[in-house]
Design an enzyme around this catalytic site. Sequence first.
Site, PDB file in Angstrom:
ATOM      1  N   CYS A  75       0.835  -1.204   0.000  1.00 29.71           N
ATOM      2  CA  CYS A  75       0.000   0.000   0.000  1.00 29.71           C
ATOM      3  C   CYS A  75       0.868   1.252   0.000  1.00 29.71           C
ATOM      4  O   CYS A  75       1.865   1.330   0.703  1.00 29.71           O
ATOM      5  CB  CYS A  75      -0.919   0.001   1.225  1.00 29.71           C
ATOM      6  SG  CYS A  75      -1.965   1.467   1.316  1.00 29.71           S
TER       7      CYS A  75
ATOM      8  N   GLN B  39      -6.607  20.205   8.398  1.00 22.48           N
ATOM      9  CA  GLN B  39      -5.548  19.307   8.874  1.00 22.48           C
ATOM     10  C   GLN B  39      -6.134  17.923   9.139  1.00 22.48           C
ATOM     11  O   GLN B  39      -7.220  17.808   9.706  1.00 22.48           O
ATOM     12  CB  GLN B  39      -4.942  19.868  10.157  1.00 22.48           C
ATOM     13  CG  GLN B  39      -4.266  21.217   9.976  1.00 22.48           C
ATOM     14  CD  GLN B  39      -2.865  21.105   9.420  1.00 22.48           C
ATOM     15  OE1 GLN B  39      -2.330  20.021   9.241  1.00 22.48           O
ATOM     16  NE2 GLN B  39      -2.263  22.237   9.127  1.00 22.48           N
TER      17      GLN B  39
ATOM     18  N   CYS C 288       5.661  21.361   6.237  1.00 21.20           N
ATOM     19  CA  CYS C 288       5.462  19.924   6.018  1.00 21.20           C
ATOM     20  C   CYS C 288       6.592  19.353   5.161  1.00 21.20           C
ATOM     21  O   CYS C 288       6.520  18.225   4.689  1.00 21.20           O
ATOM     22  CB  CYS C 288       4.099  19.667   5.381  1.00 21.20           C
ATOM     23  SG  CYS C 288       3.821  20.616   3.896  1.00 21.20           S
TER      24      CYS C 288
HETATM   25  N1  SAH Z   1      -2.499  27.026   7.838  1.00 22.23           N
HETATM   26  C1  SAH Z   1      -3.561  26.188   7.340  1.00 22.23           C
HETATM   27  C2  SAH Z   1      -3.319  25.628   5.928  1.00 22.23           C
HETATM   28  C3  SAH Z   1      -1.951  25.162   5.589  1.00 22.23           C
HETATM   29  S1  SAH Z   1      -1.818  24.255   4.078  1.00 22.23           S
HETATM   30  C4  SAH Z   1      -3.871  25.093   8.324  1.00 22.23           C
HETATM   31  O1  SAH Z   1      -3.130  24.893   9.278  1.00 22.23           O
HETATM   32  O2  SAH Z   1      -4.879  24.431   8.172  1.00 22.23           O
HETATM   33  C5  SAH Z   1      -1.157  25.408   2.959  1.00 22.23           C
HETATM   34  C6  SAH Z   1      -2.174  26.343   2.361  1.00 22.23           C
HETATM   35  O3  SAH Z   1      -1.486  27.233   1.487  1.00 22.23           O
HETATM   36  C7  SAH Z   1      -3.251  25.691   1.508  1.00 22.23           C
HETATM   37  O4  SAH Z   1      -4.504  26.088   1.981  1.00 22.23           O
HETATM   38  C8  SAH Z   1      -2.993  26.236   0.086  1.00 22.23           C
HETATM   39  O5  SAH Z   1      -4.178  26.442  -0.641  1.00 22.23           O
HETATM   40  C9  SAH Z   1      -2.308  27.544   0.374  1.00 22.23           C
HETATM   41  N2  SAH Z   1      -1.430  28.105  -0.674  1.00 22.23           N
HETATM   42  C10 SAH Z   1      -0.678  27.451  -1.584  1.00 22.23           C
HETATM   43  N3  SAH Z   1       0.084  28.320  -2.286  1.00 22.23           N
HETATM   44  C11 SAH Z   1      -0.178  29.559  -1.813  1.00 22.23           C
HETATM   45  C12 SAH Z   1       0.318  30.865  -2.113  1.00 22.23           C
HETATM   46  N4  SAH Z   1       1.249  31.061  -3.065  1.00 22.23           N
HETATM   47  N5  SAH Z   1      -0.165  31.899  -1.406  1.00 22.23           N
HETATM   48  C13 SAH Z   1      -1.092  31.719  -0.437  1.00 22.23           C
HETATM   49  N6  SAH Z   1      -1.595  30.507  -0.108  1.00 22.23           N
HETATM   50  C14 SAH Z   1      -1.143  29.437  -0.777  1.00 22.23           C
END
Ligand code: SAH
Length: 455
Positions: free
Chosen positions: A79, A284, A410
């Site tokens: 998997c 998340q 991440c």
């Molecule tokens: N801080 C949030 C989301 C983190 S994930 C949490 O903890 O839930 C990263 C996020 O960045 C995603 O929602 C994605 O859509 C956004 N993202 C990706 N590229 C971006 C950019 N250039 N400018 C702003 N947001 C962006």
Amino acid sequence: MNLKKNDIVQITIEDMGHNGEGIGKIDGYPLFIKDAVIGDEISAIVTKAGKSYGYGRVKDILRPSIHRVEPLCPHAGPCGGCQIQALEYSRQLEYKENTIRNHLKRIGGFENPPMEPIIGMDQPFYYRNKAQFPVGKDRDGRIITGFYAGRTHRIIDNRRCYLGLPVNEDILNRVISYMEECSVEPYDEETGTGIVRHVLIRSGFSSGEVMVCLVVNAKSLPSGEKLVERLRAIPGMASITISINRKKTNVIMGEDIRLLWGKTYITDSIGDIQYRVSPLSFYQVNPVQTRKLYELALEYAGLTGNETVWDLYCGIGTISLFLARNAGRVCGVEIIPQAIEDAKQNAALNGIENAEFFVGKAEEVLPQKYRDEQIKADVIVVDPPRKGCDEKLLETMVQMRPERIVYVSCDSATLARDLKYLCGNGYELVRVRGVDQFCQTVHVETIVLIQRKTM
Ligand code: SAH
């Protein structure tokens, strides 16, 4: 090295690669072996022999490592979901901490990063609040669902994934029995025919609400009421929808969401903040660890109640709202308009009035607002996707001179790259900590505090 394909070798696994594979050496020549655990003595079949390194697969385990455990899931090897389930959990944590440290050293140039102990889970299974199961057919034409085998689109027939909640299996059984009874065909990627592509399941861990969304290659779901009848009997069922995706694409979800029963969203909370989560929202996946992560973000941000905080890459405003009650003002920036709509609704849902949200690329919105409106920040939080921050954004952050920057990442490789820039431009690395959001997999989440150097 004179190894060639199909050679059989005896080898001791001494290290682990970034994809969780075991690494051993034959006369100095490294072989990468999937599903081998550090400390294993194995015989391996060489599957590919390049100039300076090769790949192999386990033939027999001659002496298992003391760190090897029996995976809970019988499909853990093939998997694509779990890479390191056969490695005992304390060693998984050590591996992740080493990954962070190595990246900070090698890419960031930080000789002795101020690492705090990684935060693991007491129960490193059943932690995911979201799962997306592809649906297809086996060779005999039976409808199957499960997960893709690593790096392929071959479905492993398995309705019991130990990363998700046990209710998922019950839901999948009902979806498949509905499909069989009502002759609703699974989608076929080759021909583009058939209807059901994926089953998305989300659960609110604190609310107990359950969402099911069928991704379909059709304008509507045939005999949808039969599906609803079966699914609404599941305890906590709150939302049954379809997502229309008629494109030949690997993107799972289609943008068009239609309600079959209940609401189009579920609600969940992290700490005392409530969030509304729709089929398309980013949220998340590990709520237990996310709470620990956000509490650390709050601690690292060092808020006293008056600060202006910018939360870049804010998604549905999760971190922004978590910090808002301890700040003067919070501003979130996110590229997806729907997520910003959710963020605004989530602010209202919690009666939070000191949060504002802006749609756009962080690397465009922040520089433009800094230039045109001379915005200020005491604290900046960033939580970018794997590719990290754009250099234009880092430049503006440095110009804005916030006291503290909290970086949630991440991918510790791009984190290290960005920290190198920031710490070369007036900041110093103060705290680093891993939070294990993705137990049994090789993915690593890191939170970092950097502070402006006093001159
Ligand atoms: N801080 C949030 C989301 C983190 S994930 C949490 O903890 O839930 C990263 C996020 O960045 C995603 O929602 C994605 O859509 C956004 N993202 C990706 N590229 C971006 C950019 N250039 N400018 C702003 N947001 C962006």
